[in-house]
Design an enzyme around this catalytic site. Sequence first.
Site, mmCIF file in Angstrom:
data_model
loop_
_atom_site.group_PDB
_atom_site.id
_atom_site.type_symbol
_atom_site.label_atom_id
_atom_site.label_comp_id
_atom_site.label_asym_id
_atom_site.label_seq_id
_atom_site.Cartn_x
_atom_site.Cartn_y
_atom_site.Cartn_z
ATOM 1 N N HIS A 161 0.789 -1.318 0.171
ATOM 2 C CA HIS A 161 0.081 0.026 -0.236
ATOM 3 C C HIS A 161 1.055 1.243 -0.194
ATOM 4 O O HIS A 161 1.812 1.285 0.536
ATOM 5 C CB HIS A 161 -0.875 -0.109 1.418
ATOM 6 N N GLY A 222 -6.306 -1.609 2.899
ATOM 7 C CA GLY A 222 -5.858 -0.251 2.667
ATOM 8 C C GLY A 222 -6.402 0.547 3.934
ATOM 9 O O GLY A 222 -5.615 1.392 4.355
#
Length: 276
Positions: A161, A222
Amino acid sequence: MKLRFTKMQGAGNDFVVIDATQAPVHLSHTQIQQVANRYFGVGCDQLLMVENTDTPGVDFRYRIFNADGSEVEQCGNGARCFVRFVVDKGLTDKREIRVETASGIITLTLQEDGQVTVNMGAPRFVPAQIPFDVGTQATVYELPLHGETVTISAVSMGNPHAVMLVENVHTAEVATLGPQIESHPRFPQRVNAGFMQVLNVHEINLRVYERGSGETLACGTGACAAAVSGIQLGSLQSPVKVHTRGGILTIQWQGGDHPVMMTGPAEIVFEGEIEI
Ligand SMILES: N[C@H](CCC[C@H](N)C(=O)O)C(=O)O
């Protein structure tokens, strides 16, 4: 072939779930893309394949495929839907389940209120584990894009990420910056691009342009990565309520090598069969 499936969603991140515990199911890259296609197939952000495992102390194995057919290491919203699936289908009578994923074993708990809590394991920052082509580990990195340079945090939750702070998620240039970050050459395995707006020390708005699927209504890993990067930067404190376009996820992390705990919803939407 006829493929039976269960359509599910967790905070609006949607999945086609395949029960491969009774017999193995082999799908090609193209078949996965066809199932995920919202016009010519069922439509989903990811396809989840639930399998048995003979690993001692582990109840199931589940594999995760993005809409573009790529197999990936971890999926937070998918993990919660996996638990809802195996319980509702009577594949287990447990409520705390250990499952093997491509990035390791995680433990999930179905709560009395129907929400699911996932122990996502500890976040990892070392570039090599993201992987991210950068010299030494830092809290933030400058990433040159077409015409501008953005500042990102790089966090692995098993999957990579890049998290960027924005003033307002509703006006953030997700559609233009998302693909550029996702396929940036310094991320040799591509990356999920998060756009985080800090509301207060315990709340954020978040949009994620997901690797291999584009922008989704929510991204569980996320949300973990954004909360972790905000805590690292001193802008957030645990627990963090993450407002996504599809619902709310709650993230807890005590720092360091402590595990990231994620809690959120998981629902079955419909059952079906597709000819592929
Ligand atoms: N697109 C991600 C996988 C799905 C993650 C997301 N749906 C979640 O809930 O964590 C990747 O390529 O790493």
